[in-house]
Design a protein around this motif. Structure first.
Motif, PDB file in Angstrom:
ATOM      1  N   GLN A  23     -63.841 -19.889 -30.435  1.00 24.57           N
ATOM      2  CA  GLN A  23     -64.287 -20.510 -31.691  1.00 24.57           C
ATOM      3  C   GLN A  23     -65.720 -21.020 -31.587  1.00 24.57           C
ATOM      4  OE1 GLN A  23     -61.491 -23.170 -33.611  1.00 24.57           O
ATOM      5  NE2 GLN A  23     -59.765 -21.897 -33.003  1.00 24.57           N
ATOM      6  N   LEU A  24     -66.076 -21.574 -30.429  1.00 25.29           N
ATOM      7  CA  LEU A  24     -67.450 -22.074 -30.260  1.00 25.29           C
ATOM      8  C   LEU A  24     -68.442 -20.915 -30.303  1.00 25.29           C
ATOM      9  CD1 LEU A  24     -66.798 -24.805 -27.542  1.00 25.29           C
ATOM     10  CD2 LEU A  24     -67.607 -25.224 -29.880  1.00 25.29           C
ATOM     11  N   ALA A  25     -68.063 -19.785 -29.710  1.00 23.27           N
ATOM     12  CA  ALA A  25     -68.943 -18.607 -29.742  1.00 23.27           C
ATOM     13  C   ALA A  25     -69.098 -18.118 -31.176  1.00 23.27           C
ATOM     14  CB  ALA A  25     -68.383 -17.506 -28.846  1.00 23.27           C
ATOM     15  N   THR A  26     -67.993 -18.126 -31.925  1.00 21.54           N
ATOM     16  CA  THR A  26     -68.049 -17.703 -33.330  1.00 21.54           C
ATOM     17  C   THR A  26     -68.969 -18.625 -34.138  1.00 21.54           C
ATOM     18  OG1 THR A  26     -65.815 -16.892 -33.090  1.00 21.54           O
ATOM     19  CG2 THR A  26     -66.585 -17.139 -35.335  1.00 21.54           C
ATOM     20  N   HIS A  27     -69.031 -19.897 -33.746  1.00 17.31           N
ATOM     21  CA  HIS A  27     -69.915 -20.850 -34.436  1.00 17.31           C
ATOM     22  C   HIS A  27     -71.371 -20.738 -33.948  1.00 17.31           C
ATOM     23  CE1 HIS A  27     -66.233 -22.645 -35.933  1.00 17.31           C
ATOM     24  NE2 HIS A  27     -66.912 -23.519 -36.614  1.00 17.31           N
ATOM     25  N   GLY A  28     -71.656 -19.772 -33.079  1.00 18.67           N
ATOM     26  CA  GLY A  28     -73.041 -19.522 -32.665  1.00 18.67           C
ATOM     27  C   GLY A  28     -73.468 -20.198 -31.370  1.00 18.67           C
ATOM     28  N   HIS A  29     -72.530 -20.900 -30.709  1.00 11.75           N
ATOM     29  CA  HIS A  29     -72.913 -21.585 -29.464  1.00 11.75           C
ATOM     30  C   HIS A  29     -72.908 -20.602 -28.286  1.00 11.75           C
ATOM     31  CE1 HIS A  29     -72.645 -25.320 -31.641  1.00 11.75           C
ATOM     32  NE2 HIS A  29     -71.417 -25.013 -32.037  1.00 11.75           N
ATOM     33  N   ARG A  30     -73.587 -21.008 -27.204  1.00  9.22           N
ATOM     34  CA  ARG A  30     -73.616 -20.197 -25.983  1.00  9.22           C
ATOM     35  C   ARG A  30     -72.845 -20.942 -24.901  1.00  9.22           C
ATOM     36  NH1 ARG A  30     -79.032 -19.667 -28.321  1.00  9.22           N
ATOM     37  NH2 ARG A  30     -79.291 -21.796 -27.579  1.00  9.22           N
ATOM     38  N   LEU A  31     -72.044 -20.186 -24.141  1.00 13.34           N
ATOM     39  CA  LEU A  31     -71.123 -20.857 -23.212  1.00 13.34           C
ATOM     40  C   LEU A  31     -71.168 -20.317 -21.798  1.00 13.34           C
ATOM     41  CD1 LEU A  31     -68.985 -20.412 -26.087  1.00 13.34           C
ATOM     42  CD2 LEU A  31     -68.231 -22.398 -24.808  1.00 13.34           C
ATOM     43  N   ALA A  43     -62.715 -10.954 -19.126  1.00 14.12           N
ATOM     44  CA  ALA A  43     -62.135 -10.418 -20.366  1.00 14.12           C
ATOM     45  C   ALA A  43     -62.629 -11.240 -21.564  1.00 14.12           C
ATOM     46  CB  ALA A  43     -60.608 -10.456 -20.285  1.00 14.12           C
ATOM     47  N   LEU A  44     -62.753 -12.546 -21.373  1.00 10.02           N
ATOM     48  CA  LEU A  44     -63.233 -13.432 -22.447  1.00 10.02           C
ATOM     49  C   LEU A  44     -64.707 -13.140 -22.747  1.00 10.02           C
ATOM     50  CD1 LEU A  44     -62.880 -16.038 -24.230  1.00 10.02           C
ATOM     51  CD2 LEU A  44     -63.475 -17.362 -22.197  1.00 10.02           C
ATOM     52  N   VAL A  45     -65.498 -13.067 -21.683  1.00  7.98           N
ATOM     53  CA  VAL A  45     -66.940 -12.849 -21.836  1.00  7.98           C
ATOM     54  C   VAL A  45     -67.226 -11.506 -22.508  1.00  7.98           C
ATOM     55  CG1 VAL A  45     -69.076 -12.459 -20.527  1.00  7.98           C
ATOM     56  CG2 VAL A  45     -67.608 -14.403 -19.973  1.00  7.98           C
ATOM     57  N   ASN A  46     -66.389 -10.490 -22.217  1.00  8.75           N
ATOM     58  CA  ASN A  46     -66.583  -9.160 -22.814  1.00  8.75           C
ATOM     59  C   ASN A  46     -66.511  -9.189 -24.336  1.00  8.75           C
ATOM     60  OD1 ASN A  46     -67.139  -7.747 -20.562  1.00  8.75           O
ATOM     61  ND2 ASN A  46     -64.997  -7.190 -20.116  1.00  8.75           N
ATOM     62  N   GLN A  47     -65.839 -10.211 -24.889  1.00  7.66           N
ATOM     63  CA  GLN A  47     -65.733 -10.297 -26.354  1.00  7.66           C
ATOM     64  C   GLN A  47     -67.025 -10.848 -26.982  1.00  7.66           C
ATOM     65  OE1 GLN A  47     -62.077 -12.275 -27.589  1.00  7.66           O
ATOM     66  NE2 GLN A  47     -61.085 -11.618 -25.706  1.00  7.66           N
ATOM     67  N   HIS A  48     -67.813 -11.595 -26.184  1.00  7.04           N
ATOM     68  CA  HIS A  48     -69.079 -12.175 -26.689  1.00  7.04           C
ATOM     69  C   HIS A  48     -70.125 -12.100 -25.573  1.00  7.04           C
ATOM     70  CE1 HIS A  48     -67.176 -14.074 -30.263  1.00  7.04           C
ATOM     71  NE2 HIS A  48     -66.136 -14.218 -29.460  1.00  7.04           N
ATOM     72  N   PRO A  49     -70.473 -10.879 -25.114  1.00 12.42           N
ATOM     73  CA  PRO A  49     -71.322 -10.766 -23.917  1.00 12.42           C
ATOM     74  C   PRO A  49     -72.690 -11.427 -24.041  1.00 12.42           C
ATOM     75  CG  PRO A  49     -70.933  -8.610 -24.940  1.00 12.42           C
ATOM     76  CD  PRO A  49     -70.090  -9.580 -25.676  1.00 12.42           C
ATOM     77  N   GLU A  50     -73.231 -11.490 -25.246  1.00 13.39           N
ATOM     78  CA  GLU A  50     -74.571 -12.085 -25.419  1.00 13.39           C
ATOM     79  C   GLU A  50     -74.530 -13.606 -25.306  1.00 13.39           C
ATOM     80  OE1 GLU A  50     -77.369  -9.989 -26.352  1.00 13.39           O
ATOM     81  OE2 GLU A  50     -75.846  -8.583 -25.624  1.00 13.39           O
ATOM     82  N   GLN A  51     -73.347 -14.165 -25.610  1.00 11.86           N
ATOM     83  CA  GLN A  51     -73.264 -15.630 -25.752  1.00 11.86           C
ATOM     84  C   GLN A  51     -72.478 -16.314 -24.652  1.00 11.86           C
ATOM     85  OE1 GLN A  51     -72.051 -14.897 -30.037  1.00 11.86           O
ATOM     86  NE2 GLN A  51     -72.210 -17.116 -29.954  1.00 11.86           N
ATOM     87  N   MET A  52     -71.921 -15.523 -23.719  1.00 11.19           N
ATOM     88  CA  MET A  52     -71.095 -16.159 -22.687  1.00 11.19           C
ATOM     89  C   MET A  52     -71.461 -15.658 -21.301  1.00 11.19           C
ATOM     90  SD  MET A  52     -67.183 -16.445 -23.914  1.00 11.19           S
ATOM     91  CE  MET A  52     -66.705 -16.834 -25.581  1.00 11.19           C
TER      92      MET A  52
END
Ligand SMILES: NC(=O)c1ccc[n+]([C@@H]2O[C@H](COP(=O)([O-])OP(=O)(O)OC[C@H]3O[C@@H](n4cnc5c(N)ncnc54)[C@H](OP(=O)(O)O)[C@@H]3O)[C@@H](O)[C@H]2O)c1
Length: 256
Positions: A23-31, A43-52
């Motif tokens: 949810q934080l990634a969807t809100h534009g945050h980087r983690l 597996a989690l990072v693969n869903q938002h590779p630019e942001q995690m």
């Protein structure tokens, strides 16, 4: 919480932490996401590779934490640290064993305290640049009432909440906010092991949503679901003799 913050989140490989990361990634945050299981983090990072960024570590290990220290700056200054990694081990009173108490204390209290060894200098560096910095500690509402079998878990979360509130007092002068999250029952791999009724249980997505909303509103205490936390608070405020009788009766029901 600022828009597009840089966040370190521990306990991100399952349950509340995983839902929160998404949810934080969807809100534009980087983690920067931490847990012991690297595959789950990947597996989690693969869903938002630019942001995690996956930063696997055992949060009870000083050397693991020291090794990931530099990763906290991967996206730039660290704005928020969410220390969520935790465990719940129940005590079987007929086979009393202090190792159960120790396991809860080591992961939930010592692991969180050790995570702060690296998070606090990073947050201080952010504050030194005049930017907001926030520390979030995921505790529990479980310790507000003396539940049988929860001697270790409840004691660890009571200690953790005290730790967080005392930190809030000490860090106020530096302008570092300390947020305490106190969930009721949330459906996760941790509670899937429970064999007793869990009133007002909510999904990990719902829990994550409430945490994000609370952080966005700048709340320093985030407790949910309200019906459960109010009930616990009200029960816990009764005279001790009454609390003891209710707690003993609930414990007997759970053992039978
Ligand atoms: N579920 C509930 O009803 C509930 C209620 C109140 C509070 N909480 C709290 O919420 C937090 C998350 O719990 P959850 O329900 O989402 O459970 P979960 O699905 O079991 O998640 C626990 C997370 O903590 C990580 N973790 C555990 N020990 C660790 C260690 N030594 N080093 C690094 N990471 C570690 C796990 O990752 P690895 O296994 O990959 O290390 C996992 O990502 C915990 O602090 C818990 O006490 C949960």
């Amino acid at each position: 919480m600022e828009t597009a913050s840089n966040i370190w989140l521990t306990g991100a490989s399952s349950g509340i932490g995983e839902a929160l990361a998404k949810q934080l990634a969807t809100h534009g945050h980087r983690l920067i996401v931490t847990g012991r299981r690297k595959e789950a983090l990947d597996a989690l990072v693969n869903q938002h590779p630019e942001q995690m960024l996956a930063a696997p570590a055992d949060t009870t290990s000083k050397s693991d934490l020291e090794a990931l220290k530099d990763s906290l700056g991967h996206f730039g200054d660290l704005d928020v640290a969410i220390l969520n990694a935790g465990t719940c081990e129940y005590l079987e009173i007929a086979e009393y064993d202090s190792r159960v108490i120790e396991a809860n204390m080591i992961t939930n209290v010592v692991g969180t305290a050790r995570s702060l060894d690296i998070a606090l200098p990073a947050l201080r560096a952010t504050r030194a640049k005049g930017k907001p910095a926030t520390l979030v500690i995921v505790s529990s509402s479980a310790w507000w009432f003396p539940f049988g079998r929860a001697e270790g878990y409840g004691a660890s979360k009571a200690a953790l909440t005290y730790f967080a509130h005392a930190l809030r007092a000490d860090l106020a002068a530096e302008g570092i906010d300390v947020v305490v999250v106190s969930p009721g029952f949330v459906k996760t791999p941790l509670t899937d092991r429970n064999d007793f009724p869990m009133p007002f249980i909510i999904s990990s997505e719902d829990a994550a949503h409430r945490i994000v909303k609370g952080l966005e509103k700048g709340k320093t205490e985030i407790a949910f679901p309200r019906r459960f936390t109010w009930l616990l608070k009200a029960l816990g405020a009764l005279p001790q003799g009454l609390v003891d009788r209710m707690a003993a009766s609930m414990a007997r029901n759970n053992h039978s």
